[in-house]
Design a protein around this motif. Structure first.
Motif, PDB file in Angstrom:
ATOM      1  N   GLU A 294      -4.511 -10.524  22.229  1.00 22.36           N
ATOM      2  CA  GLU A 294      -5.256 -11.293  23.326  1.00 22.36           C
ATOM      3  C   GLU A 294      -4.851 -12.713  23.130  1.00 22.36           C
ATOM      4  N   SER A 295      -5.058 -13.234  21.886  1.00 23.39           N
ATOM      5  CA  SER A 295      -4.629 -14.842  21.613  1.00 23.39           C
ATOM      6  C   SER A 295      -2.931 -14.875  22.100  1.00 23.39           C
ATOM      7  N   ASN A 296      -2.469 -14.230  21.707  1.00 22.32           N
ATOM      8  CA  ASN A 296      -0.922 -14.127  22.149  1.00 22.32           C
ATOM      9  C   ASN A 296      -0.925 -14.406  23.626  1.00 22.32           C
ATOM     10  N   VAL A 297      -1.573 -13.376  24.270  1.00 28.16           N
ATOM     11  CA  VAL A 297      -1.269 -13.556  25.624  1.00 28.16           C
ATOM     12  C   VAL A 297      -1.804 -14.826  26.259  1.00 28.16           C
ATOM     13  N   LEU A 298      -2.996 -15.249  25.858  1.00 29.41           N
ATOM     14  CA  LEU A 298      -3.448 -16.597  26.313  1.00 29.41           C
ATOM     15  C   LEU A 298      -2.767 -17.870  25.963  1.00 29.41           C
ATOM     16  N   ARG A 299      -2.292 -17.655  24.699  1.00 32.13           N
ATOM     17  CA  ARG A 299      -1.303 -18.752  24.255  1.00 32.13           C
ATOM     18  C   ARG A 299       0.033 -19.062  25.113  1.00 32.13           C
ATOM     19  N   GLU A 300       0.600 -17.871  25.227  1.00 27.84           N
ATOM     20  CA  GLU A 300       1.688 -17.694  26.286  1.00 27.84           C
ATOM     21  C   GLU A 300       1.406 -18.365  27.745  1.00 27.84           C
ATOM     22  N   LEU A 301       0.337 -17.897  28.184  1.00 30.24           N
ATOM     23  CA  LEU A 301      -0.051 -18.211  29.655  1.00 30.24           C
ATOM     24  C   LEU A 301      -0.305 -19.887  29.494  1.00 30.24           C
ATOM     25  N   LYS A 302      -0.952 -20.267  28.457  1.00 36.98           N
ATOM     26  CA  LYS A 302      -1.190 -21.859  28.418  1.00 36.98           C
ATOM     27  C   LYS A 302       0.163 -22.494  28.490  1.00 36.98           C
ATOM     28  N   GLU A 303       1.205 -22.151  27.596  1.00 38.82           N
ATOM     29  CA  GLU A 303       2.407 -22.668  27.389  1.00 38.82           C
ATOM     30  C   GLU A 303       3.214 -22.650  28.588  1.00 38.82           C
ATOM     31  N   GLU A 304       3.237 -21.639  29.222  1.00 39.36           N
ATOM     32  CA  GLU A 304       4.058 -21.312  30.573  1.00 39.36           C
ATOM     33  C   GLU A 304       3.680 -21.995  31.733  1.00 39.36           C
ATOM     34  N   THR A 305       2.026 -21.984  31.862  1.00 37.00           N
ATOM     35  CA  THR A 305       1.643 -22.336  33.176  1.00 37.00           C
ATOM     36  C   THR A 305       0.516 -23.557  33.117  1.00 37.00           C
ATOM     37  N   ASN A 306       0.125 -23.711  31.792  1.00 31.19           N
ATOM     38  CA  ASN A 306      -0.801 -24.841  31.519  1.00 31.19           C
ATOM     39  C   ASN A 306      -2.207 -24.593  32.190  1.00 31.19           C
ATOM     40  N   LEU A 307      -2.657 -23.005  32.337  1.00 36.23           N
ATOM     41  CA  LEU A 307      -3.835 -22.573  32.616  1.00 36.23           C
ATOM     42  C   LEU A 307      -4.519 -22.403  31.197  1.00 36.23           C
ATOM     43  N   GLY A 308      -5.611 -22.890  30.910  1.00 36.73           N
ATOM     44  CA  GLY A 308      -6.434 -22.689  30.000  1.00 36.73           C
ATOM     45  C   GLY A 308      -7.642 -21.660  30.082  1.00 36.73           C
ATOM     46  N   ARG A 309      -7.780 -21.232  28.718  1.00 37.52           N
ATOM     47  CA  ARG A 309      -8.979 -19.995  28.648  1.00 37.52           C
ATOM     48  C   ARG A 309     -10.256 -20.486  29.134  1.00 37.52           C
ATOM     49  N   ASN A 310     -10.664 -21.635  29.373  1.00 36.50           N
ATOM     50  CA  ASN A 310     -11.892 -22.157  29.622  1.00 36.50           C
ATOM     51  C   ASN A 310     -12.039 -22.057  31.218  1.00 36.50           C
ATOM     52  N   GLU A 311     -10.796 -21.749  31.892  1.00 34.84           N
ATOM     53  CA  GLU A 311     -10.840 -21.982  33.363  1.00 34.84           C
ATOM     54  C   GLU A 311     -10.426 -20.523  34.062  1.00 34.84           C
ATOM     55  N   LEU A 312     -10.472 -19.474  33.076  1.00 35.68           N
ATOM     56  CA  LEU A 312      -9.983 -18.149  33.639  1.00 35.68           C
ATOM     57  C   LEU A 312     -11.282 -17.092  33.125  1.00 35.68           C
ATOM     58  N   LEU A 313     -11.202 -16.164  33.849  1.00 30.33           N
ATOM     59  CA  LEU A 313     -11.997 -14.785  33.342  1.00 30.33           C
ATOM     60  C   LEU A 313     -10.988 -13.737  32.751  1.00 30.33           C
ATOM     61  N   VAL A 314     -11.250 -13.418  31.515  1.00 28.14           N
ATOM     62  CA  VAL A 314     -10.411 -12.358  30.680  1.00 28.14           C
ATOM     63  C   VAL A 314     -11.130 -11.134  30.905  1.00 28.14           C
ATOM     64  N   ASP A 315     -10.497  -9.991  31.344  1.00 29.16           N
ATOM     65  CA  ASP A 315     -11.260  -8.633  31.580  1.00 29.16           C
ATOM     66  C   ASP A 315     -11.040  -8.006  30.036  1.00 29.16           C
ATOM     67  N   PRO A 316     -11.956  -7.195  29.766  1.00 32.85           N
ATOM     68  CA  PRO A 316     -11.855  -6.342  28.694  1.00 32.85           C
ATOM     69  C   PRO A 316     -10.802  -5.529  28.679  1.00 32.85           C
ATOM     70  N   GLY A 317     -10.349  -4.908  27.536  1.00 35.39           N
ATOM     71  CA  GLY A 317      -9.321  -3.829  27.659  1.00 35.39           C
ATOM     72  C   GLY A 317      -7.875  -4.328  28.121  1.00 35.39           C
ATOM     73  N   TRP A 318      -7.309  -3.357  28.065  1.00 30.90           N
ATOM     74  CA  TRP A 318      -5.855  -3.261  28.687  1.00 30.90           C
ATOM     75  C   TRP A 318      -5.547  -2.213  29.650  1.00 30.90           C
ATOM     76  N   THR A 319      -4.332  -2.409  30.222  1.00 36.06           N
ATOM     77  CA  THR A 319      -3.635  -1.423  30.875  1.00 36.06           C
ATOM     78  C   THR A 319      -2.294  -1.260  30.335  1.00 36.06           C
ATOM     79  N   VAL A 320      -1.666  -0.332  29.623  1.00 36.37           N
ATOM     80  CA  VAL A 320      -0.366  -0.280  28.989  1.00 36.37           C
ATOM     81  C   VAL A 320       0.352   0.629  29.610  1.00 36.37           C
TER      82      VAL A 320
END
Length: 246
Positions: free
Chosen positions: A149-175
């Motif tokens: 989860e930290s990995n995906v939020l880090r990649e999202l921040k690096e690639e789009t500049n969208l940070g965790r504090n402005e997003l809603l992260v759903d629990p769980g995964w679809t794999v």
């Protein structure tokens, strides 16, 4: 990162993903194919001199278990050179004991679009379209455990500049399981519309010196997809989500 159509696709709801670092694991492919790996890397550098051979995490001994009605994906991960991973991928995944488990940010706008990124010209997958993502590396370890989860939020921040504090992260995964891939989709929601997200992210990318993404685009429905530029696991996931809404 393109999955072969010969591999069957399985999509599972996964409540938790847990991989522990196996410090002493030796990847037999990396040792047995050392000369081929080096030669292949030289060829790839000739095609794209911007590639970087860092350390990444790959998975083995993966399994799905169930408890209290929820599924858990777990196993062990180990450190490998990126050049070995690229050779393994380009040579057709000769070691079938290994799984490329990686997380993707399934970013959704307030008006229901998914936001896809087009990989930049200096990346290994230039021109391809998929969610912000990156192969796990040692910075994604918390102690001996991989934190996807930290990995995906880090990649999202690096690639789009969208940070965790402005997003809603759903629990769980679809794999999406497909051959040597386990594409772990994390639903992340924004309060912005698709148009607002595209304007904001593309504005950020335009100011970056060497952005990983060339641009982003929204997709609302199957008609918006570009199958010739998208990995099979992306097409499978989006079709699965849209079918649930039908």
């Amino acid at each position: 990162m393109t999955a072969s159509p010969r591999w069957p696709t399985r999509i599972e709801p996964i409540a938790d993903i847990s991989y522990r670092l196996a410090q002493a694991h030796i990847w037999s492919f990396e040792t047995a194919y050392a000369a081929e790996i080096e030669a292949h890397w030289r060829r790839r550098l000739g095609q794209n001199p911007h590639l970087f051979n860092g350390r990444i995490l790959l998975m083995h001994q993966s399994e799905i278990s169930e408890a209290d009605g929820a599924q858990r994906l777990s196993g062990h991960c180990f450190l490998a050179d990126y050049k070995s991973f690229i050779a393994w991928s380009d040579l057709g995944y000769p070691d079938e004991t290994i799984t490329n488990v990686f997380a993707l940010a399934a970013l959704r706008s307030a008006d229901g679009a998914f936001l896809l990124g087009e990989m930049g010209p200096k990346t290994a997958n230039a021109g391809r379209l998929y969610f912000p993502a990156g192969t796990p590396d040692p910075s994604d370890l918390k102690g001996a455990m991989l934190d996807l989860e930290s990995n995906v939020l880090r990649e999202l921040k690096e690639e789009t500049n969208l940070g965790r504090n402005e997003l809603l992260v759903d629990p769980g995964w679809t794999v999406v399981f497909q051959g040597p891939f386990a594409a772990c989709m994390k639903t992340i929601r924004s309060a912005l519309s698709a148009a607002e997200l595209v304007a904001r992210v593309n504005g950020f990318l335009a100011q970056e010196r060497d952005p990983e993404l060339a641009r982003v685009k929204p997709v609302f429905a199957p008609a918006d997809l570009e199958p010739n530029r998208m990995p099979d696991f992306m097409l499978a996931y989006l079709s699965h989500i849209w079918a649930q809404k039908a």
